[in-house]
Motif scaffolding. Structure first.
Motif, PDB file in Angstrom:
ATOM      1  N   VAL A  23       0.857  -1.189   0.000  1.00  0.00           N
ATOM      2  CA  VAL A  23       0.000   0.000   0.000  1.00  0.00           C
ATOM      3  C   VAL A  23       0.896   1.243   0.000  1.00  0.00           C
ATOM      4  O   VAL A  23       1.772   1.384   0.864  1.00  0.00           O
ATOM      5  N   HIS A  24       0.689   2.136  -0.987  1.00  0.00           N
ATOM      6  CA  HIS A  24       1.451   3.380  -1.050  1.00  0.00           C
ATOM      7  C   HIS A  24       1.163   4.210   0.205  1.00  0.00           C
ATOM      8  O   HIS A  24       0.001   4.383   0.592  1.00  0.00           O
ATOM      9  N   THR A  25       2.209   4.705   0.836  1.00  0.00           N
ATOM     10  CA  THR A  25       2.079   5.462   2.083  1.00  0.00           C
ATOM     11  C   THR A  25       2.852   6.766   1.955  1.00  0.00           C
ATOM     12  O   THR A  25       4.026   6.756   1.590  1.00  0.00           O
ATOM     13  N   ASP A  26       2.194   7.875   2.241  1.00  0.00           N
ATOM     14  CA  ASP A  26       2.828   9.191   2.244  1.00  0.00           C
ATOM     15  C   ASP A  26       2.982   9.671   3.671  1.00  0.00           C
ATOM     16  O   ASP A  26       2.061   9.533   4.484  1.00  0.00           O
ATOM     17  N   VAL A  27       4.157  10.252   3.958  1.00  0.00           N
ATOM     18  CA  VAL A  27       4.415  10.838   5.270  1.00  0.00           C
ATOM     19  C   VAL A  27       5.002  12.223   5.046  1.00  0.00           C
ATOM     20  O   VAL A  27       5.928  12.389   4.248  1.00  0.00           O
ATOM     21  N   ALA A  28       4.458  13.206   5.734  1.00  0.00           N
ATOM     22  CA  ALA A  28       4.998  14.558   5.715  1.00  0.00           C
ATOM     23  C   ALA A  28       5.177  15.006   7.161  1.00  0.00           C
ATOM     24  O   ALA A  28       4.294  14.771   7.993  1.00  0.00           O
ATOM     25  N   VAL A  29       6.315  15.616   7.447  1.00  0.00           N
ATOM     26  CA  VAL A  29       6.570  16.142   8.788  1.00  0.00           C
ATOM     27  C   VAL A  29       6.914  17.617   8.646  1.00  0.00           C
ATOM     28  O   VAL A  29       7.817  17.983   7.892  1.00  0.00           O
ATOM     29  N   LEU A  30       6.161  18.444   9.364  1.00  0.00           N
ATOM     30  CA  LEU A  30       6.359  19.890   9.344  1.00  0.00           C
ATOM     31  C   LEU A  30       6.832  20.318  10.724  1.00  0.00           C
ATOM     32  O   LEU A  30       6.181  20.009  11.722  1.00  0.00           O
ATOM     33  N   GLY A  31       7.948  21.010  10.779  1.00  0.00           N
ATOM     34  CA  GLY A  31       8.508  21.442  12.059  1.00  0.00           C
ATOM     35  C   GLY A  31       8.221  22.907  12.330  1.00  0.00           C
ATOM     36  O   GLY A  31       8.922  23.780  11.834  1.00  0.00           O
ATOM     37  N   PHE A  32       7.188  23.178  13.100  1.00  0.00           N
ATOM     38  CA  PHE A  32       6.879  24.531  13.539  1.00  0.00           C
ATOM     39  C   PHE A  32       7.636  24.807  14.834  1.00  0.00           C
ATOM     40  O   PHE A  32       8.094  23.878  15.503  1.00  0.00           O
ATOM     41  N   SER A  33       7.739  26.056  15.231  1.00  0.00           N
ATOM     42  CA  SER A  33       8.470  26.381  16.460  1.00  0.00           C
ATOM     43  C   SER A  33       7.744  25.879  17.702  1.00  0.00           C
ATOM     44  O   SER A  33       8.380  25.563  18.702  1.00  0.00           O
ATOM     45  N   ASN A  34       6.409  25.758  17.650  1.00  0.00           N
ATOM     46  CA  ASN A  34       5.657  25.349  18.836  1.00  0.00           C
ATOM     47  C   ASN A  34       5.089  23.937  18.772  1.00  0.00           C
ATOM     48  O   ASN A  34       4.491  23.472  19.737  1.00  0.00           O
ATOM     49  N   VAL A  36       5.213  19.893  16.248  1.00  0.00           N
ATOM     50  CA  VAL A  36       5.577  19.113  15.073  1.00  0.00           C
ATOM     51  C   VAL A  36       4.285  18.534  14.524  1.00  0.00           C
ATOM     52  O   VAL A  36       3.478  17.979  15.271  1.00  0.00           O
ATOM     53  N   VAL A  37       4.075  18.696  13.218  1.00  0.00           N
ATOM     54  CA  VAL A  37       2.884  18.158  12.577  1.00  0.00           C
ATOM     55  C   VAL A  37       3.331  17.036  11.649  1.00  0.00           C
ATOM     56  O   VAL A  37       4.215  17.234  10.816  1.00  0.00           O
ATOM     57  N   ALA A  38       2.742  15.867  11.816  1.00  0.00           N
ATOM     58  CA  ALA A  38       3.036  14.729  10.944  1.00  0.00           C
ATOM     59  C   ALA A  38       1.740  14.282  10.289  1.00  0.00           C
ATOM     60  O   ALA A  38       0.699  14.187  10.943  1.00  0.00           O
ATOM     61  N   ILE A  39       1.811  14.034   8.992  1.00  0.00           N
ATOM     62  CA  ILE A  39       0.676  13.506   8.242  1.00  0.00           C
ATOM     63  C   ILE A  39       1.092  12.129   7.737  1.00  0.00           C
ATOM     64  O   ILE A  39       2.121  11.997   7.080  1.00  0.00           O
ATOM     65  N   VAL A  40       0.325  11.115   8.079  1.00  0.00           N
ATOM     66  CA  VAL A  40       0.582   9.744   7.643  1.00  0.00           C
ATOM     67  C   VAL A  40      -0.685   9.263   6.949  1.00  0.00           C
ATOM     68  O   VAL A  40      -1.739   9.171   7.580  1.00  0.00           O
ATOM     69  N   THR A  41      -0.588   8.987   5.641  1.00  0.00           N
ATOM     70  CA  THR A  41      -1.791   8.583   4.932  1.00  0.00           C
ATOM     71  C   THR A  41      -1.515   7.517   3.887  1.00  0.00           C
ATOM     72  O   THR A  41      -0.492   7.544   3.210  1.00  0.00           O
ATOM     73  N   GLN A  42      -2.427   6.601   3.803  1.00  0.00           N
ATOM     74  CA  GLN A  42      -2.472   5.614   2.733  1.00  0.00           C
ATOM     75  C   GLN A  42      -3.714   5.844   1.883  1.00  0.00           C
ATOM     76  O   GLN A  42      -3.980   5.101   0.951  1.00  0.00           O
ATOM     77  N   LEU A  43      -4.474   6.893   2.209  1.00  0.00           N
ATOM     78  CA  LEU A  43      -5.765   7.163   1.569  1.00  0.00           C
ATOM     79  C   LEU A  43      -5.783   8.493   0.825  1.00  0.00           C
ATOM     80  O   LEU A  43      -6.846   8.915   0.367  1.00  0.00           O
ATOM     81  N   ALA A  44      -4.655   9.200   0.771  1.00  0.00           N
ATOM     82  CA  ALA A  44      -4.559  10.533   0.178  1.00  0.00           C
ATOM     83  C   ALA A  44      -5.381  11.560   0.964  1.00  0.00           C
ATOM     84  O   ALA A  44      -5.710  12.620   0.456  1.00  0.00           O
ATOM     85  N   SER A  45      -5.722  11.226   2.198  1.00  0.00           N
ATOM     86  CA  SER A  45      -6.422  12.141   3.099  1.00  0.00           C
ATOM     87  C   SER A  45      -6.221  11.624   4.522  1.00  0.00           C
ATOM     88  O   SER A  45      -5.656  10.552   4.718  1.00  0.00           O
ATOM     89  N   VAL A  46      -6.668  12.391   5.493  1.00  0.00           N
ATOM     90  CA  VAL A  46      -6.592  11.927   6.882  1.00  0.00           C
ATOM     91  C   VAL A  46      -7.997  11.785   7.430  1.00  0.00           C
ATOM     92  O   VAL A  46      -8.913  12.490   7.019  1.00  0.00           O
ATOM     93  N   GLY A  47      -8.168  10.855   8.344  1.00  0.00           N
ATOM     94  CA  GLY A  47      -9.473  10.641   8.956  1.00  0.00           C
ATOM     95  C   GLY A  47      -9.514  11.100  10.394  1.00  0.00           C
ATOM     96  O   GLY A  47     -10.562  11.442  10.912  1.00  0.00           O
ATOM     97  N   SER A  48      -8.361  11.136  11.041  1.00  0.00           N
ATOM     98  CA  SER A  48      -8.284  11.542  12.446  1.00  0.00           C
ATOM     99  C   SER A  48      -7.071  12.427  12.644  1.00  0.00           C
ATOM    100  O   SER A  48      -6.031  12.214  12.015  1.00  0.00           O
ATOM    101  N   ILE A  49      -7.218  13.394  13.526  1.00  0.00           N
ATOM    102  CA  ILE A  49      -6.084  14.226  13.931  1.00  0.00           C
ATOM    103  C   ILE A  49      -5.952  14.071  15.435  1.00  0.00           C
ATOM    104  O   ILE A  49      -6.917  14.256  16.182  1.00  0.00           O
ATOM    105  N   ILE A  50      -4.745  13.695  15.852  1.00  0.00           N
ATOM    106  CA  ILE A  50      -4.480  13.367  17.245  1.00  0.00           C
ATOM    107  C   ILE A  50      -3.333  14.230  17.745  1.00  0.00           C
ATOM    108  O   ILE A  50      -2.374  14.475  17.022  1.00  0.00           O
ATOM    109  N   GLN A  51      -3.429  14.676  18.997  1.00  0.00           N
ATOM    110  CA  GLN A  51      -2.353  15.430  19.631  1.00  0.00           C
ATOM    111  C   GLN A  51      -1.702  14.558  20.692  1.00  0.00           C
ATOM    112  O   GLN A  51      -2.385  13.954  21.521  1.00  0.00           O
TER     113      GLN A  51
END
Length: 168
Positions: A23-34, A36-51
């Motif tokens: 299954v194709h999997t995309d991961v993006a990690v964005l480093g903000f000063s306050n 870290v945002v990570a997006i992990v998707t195999q669906l080309a979208s996200v279904g849940s956002i967790i802190q």
């Protein structure tokens, strides 16, 4: 296996793509000063956002004397870094899928803290995973079946490896 790209200031962005269990999997990690945002998707979208936020006693006690070196040593020697995990958006019910998403968020946060103990920024993770039938993971509250945690652990380890590539 993976393709890594990075963009410059103001926000560091690293993107990795790989194949996990066909299954194709995309991961993006964005480093903000306050945070870290990570997006992990195999669906080309996200279904849940967790802190995920560290809850170590050194970080939560504002009146305590802060000794950076002892904090680093304490975190580096700790197998489990206490983490508070909560759904920001998405299904926070007690389904097997939502529980496994929380485990994934905790695992990625703890691993990041082990790699860099002084980086205590919260992790915001967007997750959209295919959950194959063989995992036996239902998205319904009333499912009485037992999920195959071993199969999910293999997927979680592969996802963590892709996230690690973004931190490298």
């Amino acid at each position: 296996m993976a393709d890594v790209s990075q963009s410059p200031f103001p926000v560091s962005v690293k993107v990795v793509a790989g194949v996990i269990h066909n299954v194709h999997t995309d991961v993006a990690v964005l480093g903000f000063s306050n945070c870290v945002v990570a997006i992990v998707t195999q669906l080309a979208s996200v279904g849940s956002i967790i802190q995920a936020v560290g809850t170590s006693s050194a970080a939560s006690n504002q009146d305590a004397f802060y000794d950076a070196q002892s904090t680093v040593e304490q975190l580096a020697s700790s197998a489990d870094i206490p983490v508070e995990v909560k759904f920001v958006l998405g299904n926070s019910s007690t389904t097997a899928a939502s529980s496994l998403y929380q485990v994934l968020a905790t695992h990625i946060y703890q691993h990041r803290r082990e790699q860099d103990p002084l980086d205590d920024r919260p992790l915001i993770i967007g997750i959209g995973l295919e959950l194959p039938r063989e995992y036996k993971i239902s998205l319904l509250d009333d499912d009485a079946g037992q999920p195959d945690l071993g199969a999910f652990m293999l997927t979680m380890s592969a996802i963590a490896a892709l996230v690690d590539e973004c931190y490298a």
